[in-house]
Enzyme design. Structure first.
Site, short mmCIF file in Angstrom:
data_model
loop_
_atom_site.label_atom_id
_atom_site.label_comp_id
_atom_site.label_asym_id
_atom_site.label_seq_id
_atom_site.Cartn_x
_atom_site.Cartn_y
_atom_site.Cartn_z
N LYS A 1 0.80 -1.41 0.03
CA LYS A 1 -0.30 -0.03 -0.44
C LYS A 1 1.13 1.53 0.08
O LYS A 1 1.68 1.10 0.47
CB LYS A 1 -0.88 -0.29 0.98
CG LYS A 1 -2.48 -0.97 1.73
CD LYS A 1 -2.73 -0.72 2.60
CE LYS A 1 -1.69 -1.70 3.92
NZ LYS A 1 -2.65 -1.59 5.05
N THR B 1 -6.82 9.12 8.29
CA THR B 1 -7.16 8.59 7.72
C THR B 1 -6.83 6.90 9.21
O THR B 1 -6.23 6.08 9.06
CB THR B 1 -5.74 8.90 7.35
OG1 THR B 1 -4.97 8.89 8.60
CG2 THR B 1 -5.29 9.21 5.78
N GLY C 1 -7.26 4.27 10.19
CA GLY C 1 -8.72 2.75 10.00
C GLY C 1 -8.19 2.37 8.86
O GLY C 1 -8.91 1.67 8.21
N THR C 2 -7.37 3.47 7.53
CA THR C 2 -7.31 3.05 6.68
C THR C 2 -6.69 1.99 5.92
O THR C 2 -7.42 0.81 5.50
CB THR C 2 -6.69 3.84 5.63
OG1 THR C 2 -5.42 4.01 6.49
CG2 THR C 2 -7.46 5.23 5.35
N GLY C 3 -5.96 1.09 6.63
CA GLY C 3 -5.91 -0.09 6.92
C GLY C 3 -7.05 -1.47 6.74
O GLY C 3 -6.89 -2.45 5.95
N CYS C 4 -7.08 -1.31 8.15
CA CYS C 4 -7.89 -2.11 8.24
C CYS C 4 -9.30 -2.22 7.49
O CYS C 4 -10.09 -3.51 7.01
CB CYS C 4 -8.83 -1.65 9.35
SG CYS C 4 -7.57 -1.90 10.83
N1 LIG Z 1 -4.62 10.54 1.87
C1 LIG Z 1 -4.86 9.47 1.22
N2 LIG Z 1 -6.13 9.59 -0.18
C2 LIG Z 1 -6.53 8.06 -0.59
N3 LIG Z 1 -5.45 7.50 0.16
C3 LIG Z 1 -4.90 6.96 1.19
C4 LIG Z 1 -4.55 8.09 1.23
N4 LIG Z 1 -3.55 7.49 2.78
C5 LIG Z 1 -3.48 6.13 2.32
N5 LIG Z 1 -4.65 6.44 1.60
C6 LIG Z 1 -4.79 4.80 1.02
O1 LIG Z 1 -5.56 3.80 2.33
C7 LIG Z 1 -5.34 2.49 1.98
C8 LIG Z 1 -4.08 2.13 2.96
O2 LIG Z 1 -3.42 2.65 3.16
P1 LIG Z 1 -2.16 2.71 4.61
O3 LIG Z 1 -0.85 2.41 3.63
O4 LIG Z 1 -2.54 3.88 4.94
O5 LIG Z 1 -2.21 1.79 5.05
P2 LIG Z 1 -2.00 1.38 6.38
O6 LIG Z 1 -1.13 2.30 6.71
O7 LIG Z 1 -2.02 0.39 6.94
O8 LIG Z 1 -3.59 1.99 7.44
P3 LIG Z 1 -3.52 2.37 8.96
O9 LIG Z 1 -3.30 3.47 9.04
O10 LIG Z 1 -4.79 1.61 9.77
O11 LIG Z 1 -2.36 1.56 9.71
C9 LIG Z 1 -4.73 2.38 0.63
O12 LIG Z 1 -5.35 2.47 0.01
C10 LIG Z 1 -4.06 3.40 0.03
O13 LIG Z 1 -3.35 3.81 -0.65
C1 LIG Z 2 -7.33 -2.95 17.61
C2 LIG Z 2 -6.58 -2.02 15.67
N1 LIG Z 2 -6.19 -2.54 14.78
C3 LIG Z 2 -5.25 -2.21 13.60
C4 LIG Z 2 -5.12 -0.75 14.26
C5 LIG Z 2 -3.65 -0.37 12.61
O1 LIG Z 2 -5.02 1.46 12.57
C6 LIG Z 2 -5.02 0.11 15.33
N2 LIG Z 2 -4.66 1.44 15.58
N3 LIG Z 2 -5.96 -0.47 16.42
#
Ligand SMILES: Nc1ncnc2c1ncn2[C@@H]1O[C@H](COP(=O)(O)OP(=O)(O)OP(=O)(O)O)[C@@H](O)[C@H]1O
Ligand SMILES: Cc1ncc(CO)c(N)n1
Length: 268
Positions: free
Chosen positions: A173, A204, A206-209
């Site tokens: 990602k 942002t 929870g974007t990854g979840c």
């Molecule tokens: N500012 C943004 N604009 C558009 N898409 C975004 C943005 N930030 C994250 N994304 C998208 O959101 C999704 C999650 O990516 P990210 O790399 O932020 O995951 P993560 O770091 O695992 O998330 P988390 O913050 O939940 O740990 C991907 O598809 C990424 O491209």
């Molecule tokens: C419980 C939990 N899982 C995943 C993430 C990652 O965003 C978080 N902040 N909290």
């Protein structure tokens, strides 16, 4: 109706973890179930405390789900410790779980550790080989591949390295990149980019979840891996573009951005 199980941690502020997963799965048209690895006392500004489930109790939750409503896909998020990882791996092997999407959660957006340091290796050896897809962000992919990632070419090399080492597809990602939010899928030796304009939204959490749960939902519904990622990317972009602004830190996303339900009306 198709069914999806999330094995992850609870986020009391509702933006990430189990709560984000259940909202995402519901909005993506599948029946959502959960097995909770840990409770977190957390909000948009950070994680205050973590209370892990016992390995036995996590195992009982997974058994209760699989013995009754066999899930069409499984999403794995925060796994916390070596002991919990071993239970998850044993159970997934025993039940021959399909469509396993692994989000290798290590550190929260706010910087707090969600995986013990000594558990990274166990995650790699026990869970990655069971995953159909693993969805690291850039810092997580650096740890999994042992490579430094700066450019798009670095992303390709790291994704190929992880994919061939663990025989699973990799979605690297680009949310943490300085450029646009472009994600890279490496599956069966083929590279596909999923482009996303960077949305100017600091919320942002929870974007990854959310992304990994949307992918798992789409796999459960029978879409191909590439189509599942494409649809999930559209969902996350919609949820970010809705510009929900809650909390004092990095706030959560809006999940019902596309919902015109009479039940959603507010009193005026
Ligand atoms: N500012 C943004 N604009 C558009 N898409 C975004 C943005 N930030 C994250 N994304 C998208 O959101 C999704 C999650 O990516 P990210 O790399 O932020 O995951 P993560 O770091 O695992 O998330 P988390 O913050 O939940 O740990 C991907 O598809 C990424 O491209
Ligand atoms: C419980 C939990 N899982 C995943 C993430 C990652 O965003 C978080 N902040 N909290």
């Amino acid at each position: 109706m198709k069914t999806v199980l999330t094995i992850a941690g609870s986020d009391s502020s509702g933006g990430a973890g189990i709560q984000a997963d259940l909202k995402t799965m519901t909005m993506n048209g599948v029946y959502a179930m959960s097995a909770i690895t840990a409770l977190t006392a957390q909000n948009t500004t950070g994680v205050r405390a973590v209370e892990e489930a016992s390995p036995e109790f996590l195992g009982q939750q997974i058994d209760a789900v699989f013995e009754d409503i066999y899930p069409d896909a499984v999403k794995i998020g925060m796994v916390a410790s070596c002991e919990l990882i071993r239970v998850i791996a044993d159970k997934l092997r025993y039940y021959r779980a399909r469509n396993v999407v692994l989000d290798p959660v290590m550190v929260a957006t706010s910087g707090s550790a969600l995986l013990r340091n000594d558990a990274v290796q166990t995650l790699m050896t026990e869970l990655l080989p069971l995953a159909a897809l693993v969805t690291p962000n850039i810092p997580e992919a650096e740890i999994l591949s042992g490579m430094h990632i700066e450019t798009a070419e670095d992303m390709v090399k790291a994704a190929e390295q992880i994919s061939s080492a663990y025989h699973c597809a990799v979605l690297l990602k680009g949310g943490h990149s300085v450029n646009d939010a472009n994600d890279l899928l490496c599956a069966d030796g083929k590279i596909t980019w999923f482009e996303g304009k960077r949305i100017d939204n600091p919320n942002t959490h929870g974007t990854g979840c959310t992304l990994s749960s949307a992918i798992a939902s789409n796999l459960a519904k029978g879409f191909t891996l590439a189509e599942s990622v494409r649809r999930a990317k559209e969902y996350i972009s919609g949820a970010l573009a809705a510009m929900l602004n809650l909390g004092k830190g990095a706030g959560p996303m809006m999940h019902n951005f596309d919902l015109k339900s009479p039940f959603a009306e507010e009193a005026n």
